[in-house]
Write an enzyme that holds these catalytic residues in place. Structure first.
Site, PDB file in Angstrom:
ATOM      1  CE1 TYR A 298      -3.593  -2.343  -0.063  1.00 50.33           C
ATOM      2  CE2 TYR A 298      -4.047  -1.853   2.231  1.00 50.33           C
ATOM      3  CZ  TYR A 298      -4.377  -2.506   1.065  1.00 50.33           C
ATOM      4  OH  TYR A 298      -5.481  -3.319   1.025  1.00 50.33           O
TER       5      TYR A 298
ATOM      6  CB  CYS B 221      -7.950 -10.766   0.694  1.00 47.85           C
ATOM      7  SG  CYS B 221      -7.260 -10.077   2.166  1.00 47.85           S
TER       8      CYS B 221
ATOM      9  CD  GLN C  42      -9.345  -6.993   3.811  1.00 55.40           C
ATOM     10  OE1 GLN C  42      -9.004  -6.088   3.062  1.00 55.40           O
ATOM     11  NE2 GLN C  42      -8.674  -7.292   4.917  1.00 55.40           N
TER      12      GLN C  42
ATOM     13  CE  LYS D  24     -16.537  11.321  -4.115  1.00 55.24           C
ATOM     14  NZ  LYS D  24     -15.231  10.945  -3.519  1.00 55.24           N
TER      15      LYS D  24
ATOM     16  CG  LEU E 142     -11.876   8.330  11.439  1.00 54.68           C
ATOM     17  CD1 LEU E 142     -12.203   6.945  10.909  1.00 54.68           C
ATOM     18  CD2 LEU E 142     -10.445   8.372  11.963  1.00 54.68           C
TER      19      LEU E 142
END
Length: 354
Positions: A62, A159, A185, A224, A301
């Site tokens: 990441y 995952c 996941q 959005k 958050l």
């Protein structure tokens, strides 16, 4: 429902306690052209932990490793009280075929790199990130078990893998006394519900806690985007924005915007934001342990954490289900039919196990 971040849950078939929302750290670092700078990422981390959150999700690649490095700095004084989850499989060095994949060499080298980047002696939860369709499952499981025995990882998970492979792995681990998988996941949200066909029932049966990523479908469920974003003249390809990314993935469609409309309607009725309503919906599934929230600002958050306080009415849940429902597909459709029930049970009244 009304939860708090310190309403801890057990993760799958384990005694590990985790918060009902995990903090996703893929937004930590700007190496990919978006995300949070170090100071902003620190604010996200501190806000989450101060509220009682203890479950943090990242991966070895990441933001080109910045995510793990920043977490290594942020967690220095709180390491023991946190559950750090990271992943391996994605290519770490372009041109080096063994720097990615699910095999033993990739696994051991990736874990050592993650330990250095996270500035820690152990990883609480290690996921196989992406199924590579190449490595034998015995090699994966034995490698993971060896790392558990060495104390470098405590729990193992997976995952983005087919349900039949995951269930096969779990059966082999049980039979051989190797470390079992404790979490699965997957992408799961009101737009992407195909995991309900096999992955989620499999996880429930095999003792894996479900950890949904992208619970807001890349932001589509926040409201959005509009129909104008579907017009060719308004679409810029490869401009590095989240919108172009969603368009490339096929997430921006008329169907998905219709789902987002209903989420917005329900959120308005509740006096909540669409993001809170969309996140709260994933928590309605009893197989879900902790959705991963990927905020880029403290304001986002704060908004996401409000999902823990959302209480739907039965009619609101029914509307959300109706607009997003998918067919179970074969063999589930056939097995649920009245004809099959009659030929397998006749007139007997048999209550299905839940």
């Amino acid at each position: 429902m009304s939860l708090t971040l310190d309403t801890y849950r057990l993760l799958g078939r384990s005694g590990l306690r985790v918060a009902p929302l995990a903090l996703g750290a893929a937004t930590f670092g700007t190496d990919w052209g978006w995300g949070a700078e170090q100071d902003e990422a620190r604010k996200l981390f501190d806000l989450y932990v101060e509220r009682g959150g203890n479950f943090i999700d990242t991966a070895n690649t990441y933001t080109n490793g910045s995510s793990e490095r920043l977490l290594g700095e942020f967690t220095r004084d709180k390491r023991e009280s946190l559950v750090l989850a990271t992943k391996y499989t994605t290519l770490r060095r372009p041109g080096d075929p063994n720097s990615g994949g699910s095999h033993r060499k990739s696994l051991f080298a990736s874990v050592e790199a993650s330990l250095r980047q996270l500035n820690t002696d152990y990883i609480d939860l290690l996921y196989l990130h992406v199924w590579d369709f190449t490595t034998p499952v015995e090699e994966i499981l034995r490698g993971m078990d060896d790392l558990v025995r060495q104390g470098k990882i405590l729990y193992v998970a997976i995952c983005n893998a087919p349900a039949w492979q995951v269930s096969r792995m779990q059966a082999i681990a049980d039979l051989r006394g190797w470390s079992p998988l404790v979490a699965l996941q997957i992408e799961y949200n009101l737009i992407e519900r195909t995991g309900e066909r096999d992955l989620i029932p499999m996880a429930r049966e095999m003792g894996l806690g479900v950890i949904p990523y992208s619970p807001l479908a890349g932001g589509v469920l926040t409201g959005k985007y509009s129909r104008d974003d579907l017009i060719a003249a308004n679409i810029a390809s490869d401009d590095g924005t989240r919108k172009s990314f969603n368009l490339a993935l096929g997430t921006l469609t008329e169907r998905n915007l219709a789902i987002a409309d209903v989420v917005k309607e329900v959120a308005t009725e509740l006096g909540r934001t669409p993001a809170q309503a969309g996140l709260a919906w994933t928590l309605q599934n009893p197989s879900v342990t902790a959705p991963i929230i990927g905020a880029r600002t403290p304001t986002q958050l704060e908004d996401n954490l409000g999902a823990l306080e959302v209480d739907f009415t039965a009619s609101q849940l029914a509307r959300l289900d109706e607009v997003s429902r998918i067919g179970p597909g074969f063999p589930h459709d056939m097995l649920a039919s009245d004809h099959i029930r009659k030929v397998t049970a006749g007139d007997l009244k048999i209550e299905a196990r839940r």
